[in-house]
Design an enzyme around this catalytic site. Structure first.
Site, short mmCIF file in Angstrom:
data_model
loop_
_atom_site.label_atom_id
_atom_site.label_comp_id
_atom_site.label_asym_id
_atom_site.label_seq_id
_atom_site.Cartn_x
_atom_site.Cartn_y
_atom_site.Cartn_z
N LYS A 219 17.73 23.96 36.93
CA LYS A 219 18.46 25.23 37.16
C LYS A 219 20.08 24.76 36.85
O LYS A 219 20.35 23.95 37.29
CB LYS A 219 18.45 26.08 38.21
N ASP A 247 18.07 26.00 32.40
CA ASP A 247 17.76 27.39 32.66
C ASP A 247 18.61 27.98 33.43
O ASP A 247 18.92 27.65 34.35
CB ASP A 247 16.41 27.38 33.63
N GLU A 273 17.28 27.89 28.75
CA GLU A 273 16.27 29.09 28.76
C GLU A 273 17.19 30.23 29.52
O GLU A 273 18.01 30.12 30.39
CB GLU A 273 15.24 28.66 30.11
N GLU A 300 10.79 35.65 30.54
CA GLU A 300 10.21 35.91 31.56
C GLU A 300 10.77 37.26 32.02
O GLU A 300 10.14 38.13 32.97
CB GLU A 300 10.76 34.86 32.78
N ASP A 323 5.71 36.62 30.15
CA ASP A 323 5.52 36.72 31.67
C ASP A 323 3.97 37.80 32.01
O ASP A 323 4.34 38.75 31.41
CB ASP A 323 6.39 37.42 32.69
N HIS A 350 5.89 31.83 31.11
CA HIS A 350 6.66 31.60 32.47
C HIS A 350 5.44 31.50 33.71
O HIS A 350 4.54 32.17 33.53
CB HIS A 350 7.60 32.89 32.72
#
Lengths: 439, 439
Positions: A219, A247, A273, A300, A323, A350
């Site tokens: 992240k 991400d 992402e 997602e 998703d 995702h």
């Protein structure tokens, strides 16, 4: 004749905010939750289970919406339902009053996903097959009849979709045998949550590599200096051959995304992402152009098939991360897989959350067997938490999902978990020490 | 010091399905409804009123979501709130758990609109001004501080927005005087609901012309032969100089929209409204290119500012029909007006429903006074139903909205209407004869 006799929708919440599992630049304190649907039938051995995934507050809204969405199913014959899941979907979706609250997005769409996921689980169980096999055994025409192709005919007609699937009929048995042997490749996000310390990050990256993973995801987006340091740690551990993904969970505007990713490009990320708003098709396209060769991944929060259609038209994505509990169940997921195949974009679903890994393993296997027939650039997310709550939990071995064999969509929660984590009445939440978390 | 002491959110539903008011090709039987928010303060004379609009089932979801959205407002100082409505908006919007259910779309966003509409009403009442004047009296910097510009900086920076508003400072008093004289031009949709007979359509078109309207809008898209006949009737009544608009309410795929509009082009429609999915930016752009000189209008289901940003970037719209109760209140509406001004697209707000006319009259006046400073190609929707339920109902005279003078956002419902139409406990709905409608 077997009929659906009643529907239960349960608010289930897990206190993940206590450990910073799932923390990222946008979502700092989620309590991973599910609006969990059970379709009961007059056969006590046959039920359907499905859910949508949320991160806490508002899960009750999805529960209430799912109760409304599911109402028309009560009394329906299970054989008829299993034979026409496209018709069932369109019937539920066409409620014009609920449609106004979307359309095809937000709480009412999450609720549709939960209910139809349960309907697909029910149909696959009825057939005695895991969902991936149930889908793979349908004919191209049956699959396309189940898919939601509304608003897509400018890029994919019904006939094109049938042809596309027909062309992939050959070699299915071989592809199934291949996956039964090696599993479906996955990557782990478990190492990189933003709330973890550097030491924990390093240790988890090392464990991931030792467990056979070739991809690690971090992240990013809260603090650039932190990101540079953390990417350095991860790249050092996984080596130059490993794949590093980053991400940002939608924290940037478009110009900021381009600039920030530029600062991390030297760590050679495979993809960035969710660099910006998930709704911003043209923004993703602009970012993709600017940050290449870093790829762009999103999906997602991709609200529906119309968004993905445009992502493909605008060449905005290198990786499509649909998703399974946000799109309108298999019906809409099918449409996105078909478009992705036409446009040549790999789908890397995702997962994580509550039970998303359990769902997407089926979708990825089905994609390889029947739609894309390719594993190139494809890797499905895996996060190693909350699986203990599922009756048919997914199994990952050497960086790959082991093909599920139990009938259904692997969506059934354990009775003991429901008793513990039903909100707010379950043992965990009604215990005095946790009342403060709820506010 | 005055504080917000409590929040009431009321489920109000009007049985419009009984008369086919509001019927179109997508929405055949709506019961026009509002999730109605009242912010109470410790000054018994001061309250804030706001709502979002729905068409029946699911209004309860918006009520529940608005209760959650509004919770952080209780206890807040009204002066502080009125001085920083941008901060209040960002505070409510930033709830990451509720955000997950959108983001910025669907039920949680409709609920944010309802709550923030009440906050703006409260602030304008506190200032003793109708909302349009309250807004017009804010400085460019204050307006931009209130606007939600997140995810928009690739097309509009904060500095550009301030400059744009500053450039329109001159002439404001004259523009206000002009509108006080002539009102803000509107058009009527009341004639053209799909459920009306040809005779009723003809009579209503004649009445509209007699009342001073130069624009008439018809619902289309259910049956081509019907559409051709009905467009013929309307064009005959309004004459070659009148403006005919047609509205398909999202029923077509892109190729179908292009073909169908082609069949109606000979009636010289000013615009085709909602030809396809409201999410389909690239689809609207393709349709616009193909059906010119018929214009393309959309926006009543435009979920958020990011969608409108792309509509402008892709040159997909001739007319922007933002919705005052679907966008995140004035905060997000401001952002769309600013972008529209930059891209030179006229904003003709969506109205009708419950109380949308009451809201958008303020926005249109503000746009002319402070943002676009233009009336070219601008005409605001008006539908003549349900106004009797509002304390400060809008007034239309000779095809124009009369400038509202009462303090606030004209959003307060009459106590007698609430007593009658609160759902399900109001006198109307709890009466035995109506229980069947509810199902």
């Amino acid at each position: 004749m077997t009929r659906i006799t009643s529907v239960d929708v349960v608010d289930v919440r897990f206190p993940t905010s206590l450990t910073a599992d799932g923390s990222d630049a946008m979502n700092k304190d989620g309590d991973y939750s599910a609006a969990y649907v059970v379709l009961h039938t007059d056969d006590p051995e046959l039920r359907g289970h499905g859910f949508t995934f949320t991160i806490g507050r508002g899960n009750d809204l999805c529960v209430a919406a799912a109760e409304q969405r599911a109402r028309p199913l009560v009394g329906r014959d299970v054989d008829e339902l299993a034979a026409d899941l496209g018709g069932v979907y369109r019937d539920l979706q066409s409620d014009s009053q609920l449609r106004w609250l979307g359309p095809d997005k937000g709480v009412v769409h999450l609720a549709l996903a939960a209910v139809m996921n349960a309907a697909w689980d029910l149909a696959a169980r009825r057939a005695g097959k895991p969902l991936w096999r149930f889908l793979s055994d349908l004919s191209p025409t049956e699959l396309v009849d189940a898919a939601d192709l509304r608003y897509l005919s400018d890029v994919l007609t019904r006939d094109e979709a049938i042809e596309l699937l027909a062309a992939r009929q050959e070699g299915r048995a071989e592809r199934i045998a291949e996956l039964e042997q090696s599993g479906y490749p996955c990557y782990t996000t478990s190492a990189g949550w933003l709330g973890y310390s550097d030491d924990k990050l390093r240790r988890l990256c090392e464990e991931a590599v030792a467990a056979g993973y070739r991809h690690v995801k971090l992240k990013v987006g809260a603090d650039l200096a932190d990101d540079i340091r953390r990417c350095g740690i991860a790249r050092e551990v996984i080596g130059p051959e490993g794949h590093l993904m980053i991400d940002a969970n939608q924290v940037w505007d478009v110009p900021e995304a381009i600039e920030w990713v530029g600062h991390l490009a030297s760590f050679d990320p495979l993809w960035i992402e969710e660099p910006t708003s998930p709704d911003d098709v043209l923004g993703h396209a602009a970012i993709r152009k600017a940050v290449a060769p870093v790829g762009v991944a999103s999906g997602e929060h991709g609200m529906n098939r119309v968004l993905f259609k445009q992502m493909f038209q605008a060449e905005a994505l290198d990786y499509c991360q649909l998703d399974a509990a946000r799109l309108g169940s298999v019906n809409e997921v099918l449409a996105v897989y078909l478009m992705a195949a036409k446009f040549g974009v790999p789908v890397c679903p995702h997962a994580g959350g509550v039970g998303l890994c359990e769902l997407v393993q089926h979708l990825s296997v089905f994609d390889y067997v029947a739609v894309s027939a390719s594993l190139d650039n494809r890797v499905t997310e895996y996060v190693d938490h909350l699986h203990e709550h599922f009756v048919d939990a997914c199994v990952v071995r050497a960086g790959a999902y082991v093909l599920p064999t139990a009938p259904g969509y692997s969506a059934e929660l354990r009775a003991s978990s429901l008793a513990e984590f039903e909100f707010p009445g379950g043992r965990y939440w009604s215990g005095g020490q946790r009342a403060a978390v709820v506010a």
